[in-house]
Motif scaffolding. Structure first.
Motif, mmCIF file in Angstrom:
data_model
loop_
_atom_site.group_PDB
_atom_site.id
_atom_site.type_symbol
_atom_site.label_atom_id
_atom_site.label_comp_id
_atom_site.label_asym_id
_atom_site.label_seq_id
_atom_site.Cartn_x
_atom_site.Cartn_y
_atom_site.Cartn_z
ATOM 1 N N GLU A 100 34.095 51.929 36.873
ATOM 2 C CA GLU A 100 34.648 52.845 35.866
ATOM 3 C C GLU A 100 36.152 53.025 36.069
ATOM 4 O O GLU A 100 36.927 53.009 35.108
ATOM 5 C CB GLU A 100 33.939 54.195 35.963
ATOM 6 N N HIS A 101 36.564 53.173 37.324
ATOM 7 C CA HIS A 101 38.001 53.336 37.607
ATOM 8 C C HIS A 101 38.766 52.068 37.222
ATOM 9 O O HIS A 101 39.843 52.145 36.630
ATOM 10 C CB HIS A 101 38.219 53.676 39.073
ATOM 11 N N ALA A 102 38.211 50.914 37.552
ATOM 12 C CA ALA A 102 38.867 49.647 37.192
ATOM 13 C C ALA A 102 39.077 49.567 35.688
ATOM 14 O O ALA A 102 40.162 49.196 35.225
ATOM 15 C CB ALA A 102 38.027 48.462 37.675
ATOM 16 N N LYS A 104 39.257 52.036 33.584
ATOM 17 C CA LYS A 104 40.194 53.091 33.174
ATOM 18 C C LYS A 104 41.639 52.660 33.340
ATOM 19 O O LYS A 104 42.499 53.003 32.518
ATOM 20 C CB LYS A 104 39.923 54.354 33.990
ATOM 21 N N ILE A 105 41.931 51.896 34.402
ATOM 22 C CA ILE A 105 43.319 51.487 34.665
ATOM 23 C C ILE A 105 43.623 50.092 34.127
ATOM 24 O O ILE A 105 44.676 49.528 34.403
ATOM 25 C CB ILE A 105 43.645 51.563 36.173
ATOM 26 N N GLY A 106 42.686 49.520 33.360
ATOM 27 C CA GLY A 106 42.912 48.192 32.777
ATOM 28 C C GLY A 106 42.774 47.069 33.780
ATOM 29 O O GLY A 106 43.342 45.998 33.605
ATOM 30 N N GLY A 107 42.011 47.312 34.829
ATOM 31 C CA GLY A 107 41.829 46.322 35.886
ATOM 32 C C GLY A 107 40.467 45.661 35.831
ATOM 33 O O GLY A 107 39.807 45.638 34.788
ATOM 34 N N ALA A 108 40.061 45.151 36.972
ATOM 35 C CA ALA A 108 38.770 44.478 37.082
ATOM 36 C C ALA A 108 38.139 44.820 38.426
ATOM 37 O O ALA A 108 38.837 44.995 39.429
ATOM 38 C CB ALA A 108 38.945 42.965 36.966
ATOM 39 N N ALA A 109 36.814 44.898 38.416
ATOM 40 C CA ALA A 109 36.044 45.130 39.637
ATOM 41 C C ALA A 109 35.187 43.895 39.897
ATOM 42 O O ALA A 109 34.549 43.377 38.982
ATOM 43 C CB ALA A 109 35.165 46.371 39.487
ATOM 44 N N VAL A 110 35.182 43.451 41.141
ATOM 45 C CA VAL A 110 34.446 42.247 41.533
ATOM 46 C C VAL A 110 33.539 42.587 42.703
ATOM 47 O O VAL A 110 34.000 43.156 43.700
ATOM 48 C CB VAL A 110 35.427 41.112 41.932
ATOM 49 N N ILE A 127 23.635 43.882 42.056
ATOM 50 C CA ILE A 127 24.713 43.348 41.208
ATOM 51 C C ILE A 127 24.227 43.103 39.783
ATOM 52 O O ILE A 127 25.003 43.187 38.845
ATOM 53 C CB ILE A 127 25.332 42.048 41.781
ATOM 54 N N PHE A 128 22.923 42.839 39.629
ATOM 55 C CA PHE A 128 22.389 42.539 38.305
ATOM 56 C C PHE A 128 22.154 43.791 37.459
ATOM 57 O O PHE A 128 21.866 43.689 36.273
ATOM 58 C CB PHE A 128 21.097 41.725 38.433
ATOM 59 N N THR A 129 22.278 44.967 38.065
ATOM 60 C CA THR A 129 22.083 46.214 37.326
ATOM 61 C C THR A 129 23.406 46.887 36.979
ATOM 62 O O THR A 129 23.414 47.850 36.220
ATOM 63 C CB THR A 129 21.231 47.209 38.147
ATOM 64 N N LEU A 130 24.504 46.386 37.531
ATOM 65 C CA LEU A 130 25.811 47.006 37.296
ATOM 66 C C LEU A 130 26.411 46.523 35.984
ATOM 67 O O LEU A 130 26.439 45.324 35.708
ATOM 68 C CB LEU A 130 26.756 46.689 38.457
ATOM 69 N N LYS A 131 26.906 47.457 35.211
ATOM 70 C CA LYS A 131 27.558 47.136 33.941
ATOM 71 C C LYS A 131 29.063 47.161 34.134
ATOM 72 O O LYS A 131 29.602 48.100 34.719
ATOM 73 C CB LYS A 131 27.175 48.157 32.870
ATOM 74 N N GLY A 132 29.734 46.116 33.690
ATOM 75 C CA GLY A 132 31.180 46.110 33.708
ATOM 76 C C GLY A 132 31.834 45.369 34.856
ATOM 77 O O GLY A 132 33.055 45.396 34.981
ATOM 78 N N LEU A 133 31.033 44.706 35.709
ATOM 79 C CA LEU A 133 31.653 43.889 36.762
ATOM 80 C C LEU A 133 32.456 42.766 36.118
ATOM 81 O O LEU A 133 31.996 42.140 35.159
ATOM 82 C CB LEU A 133 30.589 43.258 37.663
#
Length: 143
Positions: A100-102, A104-110, A127-133
């Motif tokens: 969510e923070h990634a 919000k700041i226009g970044g990416a989460a890996v 990892i298969f349940t996370l939305k937005g990776l």
């Protein structure tokens, strides 16, 4: 371009590699760039970028965040946005909070090394349940 997207130096606990040595070693290995994703903020980021430029290597920065369930690499267009993270120091956020923070700041989460058995709480199949990776790290030099 060949870029190591997940490198550490002494800014991460239990890592004893000097950042300058990481840069020169990456160049000798034929890389075009390296991204330091340490657990703490690099106050010397501009100096290291300059050192990299002197050696013909692009140097970028992100953060590795330890979460309640695994590690997440956090990247942002403006590294300064990663200086102060929005959860209390010492608290482990959820992977969802980092994603969510990634966003919000226009970044990416890996998701970093999600199946590493050396981690106290590896992310594993969560990892298969996370939305937005943005991505899932599948190769890591030490894992």
């Amino acid at each position: 371009m060949l870029i190591d997207l997940h490198a550490h130096c002494t800014e991460t606990q239990h890592c004893f590699f000097d950042a300058h040595d990481v840069i020169t070693t990456a160049k000798k290995a034929g890389l075009d760039g390296v991204v330091f994703t340490d657990t703490s903020f690099h106050e010397d980021a501009e100096d290291l970028r300059g050192f990299g430029k002197e050696h013909g290597l692009t140097v970028l920065f992100g953060r590795e965040v330890y979460t309640k369930s695994g590690h997440v690499l956090l990247y942002a267009p403006d590294y300064a946005a990663l200086r102060d993270l929005p959860w209390p120091a010492g608290d482990l956020p959820s992977p969802d909070a980092v994603i969510e923070h990634a966003n919000k700041i226009g970044g990416a989460a890996v998701a970093a090394h999600p199946y590493c058995r050396e981690n106290e709480n590896p992310m594993g199949d969560a990892i298969f349940t996370l939305k937005g990776l943005g991505a899932i790290e599948s190769e890591n030099a030490t894992r």
